[in-house]
Design a protein around this motif. Structure first.
Motif, PDB file in Angstrom:
ATOM      1  N   LYS A  28     -20.366   6.814  83.040  1.00 52.95           N
ATOM      2  CA  LYS A  28     -20.412   7.636  81.832  1.00 52.95           C
ATOM      3  C   LYS A  28     -19.320   8.720  81.886  1.00 52.95           C
ATOM      4  CE  LYS A  28     -22.693   9.040  78.119  1.00 52.95           C
ATOM      5  NZ  LYS A  28     -22.017   8.724  76.907  1.00 52.95           N
ATOM      6  N   LYS A  58     -16.535   8.549  83.543  1.00 58.06           N
ATOM      7  CA  LYS A  58     -15.249   7.866  83.382  1.00 58.06           C
ATOM      8  C   LYS A  58     -14.982   7.555  81.907  1.00 58.06           C
ATOM      9  CE  LYS A  58     -14.669   5.585  87.858  1.00 58.06           C
ATOM     10  NZ  LYS A  58     -14.607   4.278  88.531  1.00 58.06           N
ATOM     11  N   GLU A  59     -16.020   7.084  81.208  1.00 58.08           N
ATOM     12  CA  GLU A  59     -15.869   6.795  79.778  1.00 58.08           C
ATOM     13  C   GLU A  59     -15.530   8.068  79.011  1.00 58.08           C
ATOM     14  OE1 GLU A  59     -19.384   4.910  78.278  1.00 58.08           O
ATOM     15  OE2 GLU A  59     -18.967   3.018  79.298  1.00 58.08           O
ATOM     16  N   ASP A  60     -16.232   9.158  79.342  1.00 57.55           N
ATOM     17  CA  ASP A  60     -15.972  10.433  78.664  1.00 57.55           C
ATOM     18  C   ASP A  60     -14.542  10.909  78.943  1.00 57.55           C
ATOM     19  OD1 ASP A  60     -18.548  10.377  77.714  1.00 57.55           O
ATOM     20  OD2 ASP A  60     -19.323  11.886  79.110  1.00 57.55           O
ATOM     21  N   THR A  83     -12.019   9.059  79.797  1.00 53.25           N
ATOM     22  CA  THR A  83     -11.111   8.137  79.121  1.00 53.25           C
ATOM     23  C   THR A  83     -11.032   8.491  77.638  1.00 53.25           C
ATOM     24  OG1 THR A  83     -11.617   6.377  80.700  1.00 53.25           O
ATOM     25  CG2 THR A  83     -10.674   5.695  78.589  1.00 53.25           C
ATOM     26  N   GLU A  84     -12.157   8.802  77.047  1.00 49.08           N
ATOM     27  CA  GLU A  84     -12.202   9.163  75.628  1.00 49.08           C
ATOM     28  C   GLU A  84     -11.440  10.465  75.391  1.00 49.08           C
ATOM     29  OE1 GLU A  84     -12.738   7.989  72.003  1.00 49.08           O
ATOM     30  OE2 GLU A  84     -13.424   6.782  73.675  1.00 49.08           O
ATOM     31  N   ILE A  85     -11.615  11.420  76.289  1.00 48.57           N
ATOM     32  CA  ILE A  85     -10.896  12.696  76.167  1.00 48.57           C
ATOM     33  C   ILE A  85      -9.396  12.452  76.284  1.00 48.57           C
ATOM     34  CG2 ILE A  85     -10.430  14.889  77.345  1.00 48.57           C
ATOM     35  CD1 ILE A  85     -13.482  14.967  77.983  1.00 48.57           C
ATOM     36  N   ARG A  86      -9.001  11.641  77.282  1.00 49.05           N
ATOM     37  CA  ARG A  86      -7.571  11.329  77.457  1.00 49.05           C
ATOM     38  C   ARG A  86      -7.029  10.597  76.236  1.00 49.05           C
ATOM     39  NH1 ARG A  86      -8.269   8.357  82.073  1.00 49.05           N
ATOM     40  NH2 ARG A  86      -9.275   9.826  83.432  1.00 49.05           N
ATOM     41  N   ARG A  87      -7.820   9.665  75.705  1.00 50.86           N
ATOM     42  CA  ARG A  87      -7.387   8.913  74.523  1.00 50.86           C
ATOM     43  C   ARG A  87      -7.147   9.874  73.354  1.00 50.86           C
ATOM     44  NH1 ARG A  87     -11.307   5.066  73.865  1.00 50.86           N
ATOM     45  NH2 ARG A  87     -10.109   3.619  75.138  1.00 50.86           N
ATOM     46  N   GLY A  88      -8.078  10.799  73.141  1.00 52.72           N
ATOM     47  CA  GLY A  88      -7.924  11.786  72.062  1.00 52.72           C
ATOM     48  C   GLY A  88      -6.689  12.648  72.269  1.00 52.72           C
ATOM     49  N   GLU A 138      -3.623  10.567  71.587  1.00 51.53           N
ATOM     50  CA  GLU A 138      -3.457  10.368  70.143  1.00 51.53           C
ATOM     51  C   GLU A 138      -2.879  11.625  69.502  1.00 51.53           C
ATOM     52  OE1 GLU A 138      -7.350   9.121  68.875  1.00 51.53           O
ATOM     53  OE2 GLU A 138      -6.977   7.026  69.435  1.00 51.53           O
TER      54      GLU A 138
END
Length: 102
Positions: free
Chosen positions: A14, A16-18, A20-25, A28
Motif C-alpha cells: 500500500k 509503495k502504491e501511494d 508511486t501515485e505521489i510520484r506519478r502526480g 505529471e
C-alpha cells in the motif's frame, strides 16, 4: 504470525502504491510545466523570428532609401548641369544678339 506478516506485506504494498501515485502526480505536474515552458519557448522563437524578419526588412528599407537618395542626388546633379548649360547657351545667344545690334 503469518497474519502479521501478511498485514506487514499489505502495508508495504500500500505504501509503495501511494508513493508511486505521489510520484506519478509529481511527474505529471512536471510534464505540464514542461509543456507550458515548451509553448513559451515556441512563442519566444516565433517572436524572435518575427523580430529578425522586421529588422531585416528595416535594413532593406534603409538600403533602398540610401540607394534612392543617391539616385536622386545623381539625377539632381545631371538636371542642374543641364540647366546651367542651357543658361550659358542662352547667355551666349543673348550676347551674340547684343553684339549684332551694336
Amino acid at each position: 504470525l503469518q497474519q502479521l506478516l501478511n498485514e506487514e506485506r499489505e502495508g508495504i504494498r500500500k505504501e509503495k502504491e501511494d508513493a508511486t501515485e505521489i510520484r506519478r502526480g509529481w511527474l505529471e505536474d512536471q510534464l505540464a510545466d514542461l509543456e507550458k515552458y515548451k509553448l513559451n519557448l515556441e512563442d519566444v522563437f516565433k517572436l524572435d523570428g518575427e523580430v529578425r524578419q522586421g529588422v531585416s526588412q528595416q535594413e532593406q528599407l534603409k538600403r533602398d532609401a540610401e540607394e534612392l537618395s543617391h539616385k536622386y542626388e545623381q539625377e539632381r546633379k545631371v538636371f542642374l548641369e543641364q540647366l546651367l548649360s542651357e543658361q550659358r547657351k542662352q547667355e551666349e545667344r543673348f550676347k551674340d544678339r547684343l553684339q549684332r545690334r551694336k
